[in-house]
Design an enzyme around this catalytic site. Sequence first.
Site, short mmCIF file in Angstrom:
data_model
loop_
_atom_site.label_atom_id
_atom_site.label_comp_id
_atom_site.label_asym_id
_atom_site.label_seq_id
_atom_site.Cartn_x
_atom_site.Cartn_y
_atom_site.Cartn_z
N CYS A 44 0.83 -1.21 0.00
CA CYS A 44 0.00 0.00 0.00
C CYS A 44 0.86 1.26 0.00
O CYS A 44 0.50 2.26 -0.62
CB CYS A 44 -0.95 -0.02 1.19
SG CYS A 44 -2.13 -1.38 1.10
N THR A 45 1.99 1.20 0.68
CA THR A 45 2.92 2.34 0.67
C THR A 45 3.51 2.52 -0.72
O THR A 45 3.58 3.65 -1.23
CB THR A 45 4.02 2.14 1.72
OG1 THR A 45 3.41 2.06 3.01
CG2 THR A 45 5.02 3.30 1.71
#
Length: 151
Positions: A44-45
Amino acid sequence: MLHVGQTAPDFTLNTTDGTPFHLADRRGRHLVLYFYPKDDTPGCTAEACSFRDQYEDFQDLGADVVGISSDSEASHQKFAQKHRLPFPLLADAGGAVRKLYEVPRALLGLLPGRVTFVIDKEGVIQYIFNSLSGATDHVRHAKDVLAKLPA
């Protein structure tokens, strides 16, 4: 799941600063709406930072970018500040919008799915990309689709 050609379901959620984001108010600009599993996880980062790094390209293509997960506004605020995200993250705490968009769960139902929708100026879904792996592929696919839409 929703399909291309369908009008994107309307919703209102709070942004990282607590102000409401209402989808219907975004008509007139393309929108990349991406659902992701969780703030500050590796995939997600990478996805959020890829959208950040290419944010100007999306703006040049006449599109806004918005991320949605079930994390709290406070979690989104920390995540957005830590990674200098120039676009809003929306808190879908109860998962109502995820359900509205029929975003499937992944990994045997253990994780929220990762799905990106490209919505045109009129609010019509032009593209859907569903893939938990290859998080940064969502960015590339969205840009490719937007490049073919009238600005």
